[in-house]
Design a protein around this motif. Structure first.
Motif, short mmCIF file in Angstrom:
data_model
loop_
_atom_site.label_atom_id
_atom_site.label_comp_id
_atom_site.label_asym_id
_atom_site.label_seq_id
_atom_site.Cartn_x
_atom_site.Cartn_y
_atom_site.Cartn_z
N SER A 73 21.52 -37.37 -48.43
CA SER A 73 20.15 -37.12 -48.88
C SER A 73 19.83 -35.64 -48.85
O SER A 73 20.51 -34.85 -48.19
CB SER A 73 19.16 -37.88 -47.98
OG SER A 73 19.26 -39.28 -48.17
N ASP A 74 18.80 -35.26 -49.60
CA ASP A 74 18.38 -33.86 -49.62
C ASP A 74 17.89 -33.41 -48.25
O ASP A 74 17.39 -34.22 -47.45
CB ASP A 74 17.25 -33.65 -50.64
CG ASP A 74 17.74 -33.74 -52.08
OD1 ASP A 74 18.96 -33.75 -52.29
OD2 ASP A 74 16.88 -33.80 -52.98
N ALA A 75 18.00 -32.11 -48.00
CA ALA A 75 17.56 -31.54 -46.73
C ALA A 75 16.62 -30.37 -47.00
O ALA A 75 17.02 -29.20 -46.97
CB ALA A 75 18.77 -31.07 -45.91
N PRO A 76 15.36 -30.66 -47.28
CA PRO A 76 14.42 -29.57 -47.55
C PRO A 76 14.21 -28.70 -46.32
O PRO A 76 14.31 -29.16 -45.18
CB PRO A 76 13.13 -30.30 -47.95
CG PRO A 76 13.26 -31.66 -47.38
CD PRO A 76 14.71 -31.99 -47.38
N GLU A 77 13.93 -27.43 -46.54
CA GLU A 77 13.67 -26.51 -45.44
C GLU A 77 12.33 -26.85 -44.78
O GLU A 77 11.46 -27.49 -45.38
CB GLU A 77 13.61 -25.07 -45.96
CG GLU A 77 14.96 -24.54 -46.47
CD GLU A 77 15.95 -24.30 -45.34
OE1 GLU A 77 15.52 -24.12 -44.19
OE2 GLU A 77 17.17 -24.29 -45.63
N GLY A 78 12.19 -26.42 -43.54
CA GLY A 78 10.93 -26.59 -42.84
C GLY A 78 10.98 -27.72 -41.82
O GLY A 78 11.95 -28.47 -41.72
N LEU A 79 9.92 -27.77 -41.03
CA LEU A 79 9.80 -28.80 -40.00
C LEU A 79 9.14 -30.04 -40.60
O LEU A 79 8.16 -29.94 -41.32
CB LEU A 79 8.97 -28.28 -38.83
CG LEU A 79 9.55 -27.06 -38.10
CD1 LEU A 79 8.61 -26.61 -36.99
CD2 LEU A 79 10.94 -27.37 -37.54
N TYR A 80 9.67 -31.20 -40.28
CA TYR A 80 9.14 -32.44 -40.83
C TYR A 80 8.22 -33.09 -39.80
O TYR A 80 8.35 -32.89 -38.59
CB TYR A 80 10.26 -33.43 -41.17
CG TYR A 80 11.43 -32.86 -41.92
CD1 TYR A 80 11.29 -31.78 -42.81
CD2 TYR A 80 12.71 -33.40 -41.76
CE1 TYR A 80 12.37 -31.28 -43.49
CE2 TYR A 80 13.81 -32.90 -42.44
CZ TYR A 80 13.65 -31.83 -43.29
OH TYR A 80 14.72 -31.33 -43.98
N ALA A 81 7.35 -33.94 -40.31
CA ALA A 81 6.52 -34.80 -39.46
C ALA A 81 6.95 -36.25 -39.68
O ALA A 81 7.55 -36.59 -40.71
CB ALA A 81 5.04 -34.64 -39.81
#
Length: 420
Positions: free
Chosen positions: A218-226
């Motif tokens: 799966s894609d791994a977007p930058e940034g912190l996730y909630a």
């Protein structure tokens, strides 16, 4: 001194022969016997059907499979056809289904050669056309390009972003699915952690497994996730697949996503299995998650890998199943660092405790007796706060209970799903 006129080896063999091949075939063979072949009929009845088929070491169903395999390898097509018919039409406790025969033929392609398997398929198809209606089996058209490995499922990716990689296993029963089940994995794992359970449930359920953002393919977007991001990802996936309400089975992070999904998108959830998970961490534990994020940023995932394996698996399992632990370690250290960090933030900040009373679906909570990451006390919070939830504790299991105790885990889940 008396003499018993019965040849018991022959009589026992004859009974087995009738049980396996049916009365009609055996009667024809015996009635057609003559001075030339009667000795041979006696020989095979005593030795093949008594000395071999009469041994209790293997069930008749297994012996059927062996005979089919050997006759394919030797090209004994008259014998092969005889045993295919007998397997399809025989006594119920030793009958082989068309799909089971197909698996024997598929394996024979590897061990006996593709030409032999090709001929075996031709003979079997002819028999299925003749007896299909009798056994309730229809030969429906199917495209080879659309065929998927039944133990892995059909793979795909969502059209929406971030793209999620998933697999779908259709019911092996060939009937409409009893339920659609979704399997949601733990942090640092991927959908393959569910292979064993997925194949168990796919007997009569449609089973969807997927990689969370930042994991697997799966894609791994930058940034912190909630956690809300991960739950919305799941909702996108379910809507794209048009699943309707699903039975959600989530372990650790997957269980956290399941809670949030049931709260944010209740129409998508039919029931929940929340395994080795929590609804929130105390401040001290949140600080540990912040430290893990910092370590991965500075030193990479390798720096935490051994500590994570120590959390995922208890000492005895790591000693006995070193290869399994090594496989999960490889998966962890090859996870996209940005995706791992993003999900660490979501896990460390999970907070559904105050809202659990709003979960309005049947819920099974599973805990590992030896789980240090999400101990039994955390599972008790979930079970007490979710209306009518049931708690089961799996003995001798740490954090990845589905891997350490797959039979016990599957039994609990399957029983829950069957009761819905």
């Amino acid at each position: 001194m008396s003499f018993d006129p019965l040849d018991h080896d022959f009589e026992r063999g004859l009974q087995n022969r009738r049980s396996v091949l049916g009365d009609a075939w055996v009667d024809r063979s015996l009635n057609n016997a003559n001075g030339f072949n009667a000795d041979f009929q006696n020989l095979i009845t005593r030795f093949a059907w008594n000395e071999i088929w009469g041994r209790p070491g293997l069930e008749h169903k297994m012996r059927r499979a062996i005979v089919l395999s050997i006759t394919i390898a030797l090209g004994r097509w008259e014998e092969f056809e005889l045993h295919v018919r007998a397997a399809l039409l025989g006594e119920e406790d030793s009958r082989l289904s068309p799909d089971e025969i197909k698996e024997i033929l598929m394996q024979s392609a590897v061990y006996a050669g593709v030409p032999a398997a090709n001929t075996a398929f031709t003979h079997t198809l002819q028999i299925l056309r003749e007896v299909g209606e009798q056994i309730g089996y229809a030969l429906a058209p199917a495209a080879p390009a659309a065929a998927a490995h039944p133990g892995i499922g059909r793979a795909g990716r969502t059209a929406s972003s971030p793209a999620l990689h998933y697999s779908v296993r259709e019911p092996r029963s060939g009937k409409a699915p009893r339920h659609t089940v979704v399997l949601s994995h733990a942090l640092g794992c991927d959908l393959s952690m569910w292979d064993s359970l997925a194949n168990t449930l796919a007997q009569d359920c449609r089973v969807v497994a997927y990689d969370h953002r930042g994991h697997g393919s799966s894609d791994a977007p930058e940034g912190l996730y909630a956690m809300a991001d991960l739950a919305d990802d799941a909702a996108r996936l379910l809507r794209e697949l048009d699943t309707g309400p699903v039975v959600w089975i989530g372990l650790s992070m997957g269980g956290m996503v399941g809670q949030e999904l049931a709260l944010r998108h209740p129409a998508l959830v039919r029931a929940l299995v929340l395994a080795n998970t929590t609804s929130g961490y105390p401040e001290a534990a949140r600080a540990v998650w912040e430290q893990r994020i910092a370590t991965v940023r500075e030193q990479g995932i390798e720096a935490i890998a051994d500590a994570v394996m120590g959390r995922y698996f208890h000492d005895d399992f790591r000693a006995r199943k070193a290869a399994t632990v090594a496989r999960f370690r490889r998966r962890l250290v090859t996870t996209d660092p940005a995706g791992y960090i993003g999900c660490c933030n979501a896990v460390g900040r999970v907070d559904t405790t105050a809202r659990l009373g709003q979960v309005a679906v049947p819920t099974l909570v599973l805990a590992g007796e030896l789980d240090q990451g999400t101990p039994v006390a955390m599972a008790e919070v979930l079970a007490q706060a979710i209306p009518d939830a049931r708690l089961e504790v799996i003995a001798h299991a740490s954090h990845l209970a589905a891997v350490e105790q797959p039979e016990a885990f599957a039994a609990s889940v399957a029983g829950f799903v069957q009761a819905l």
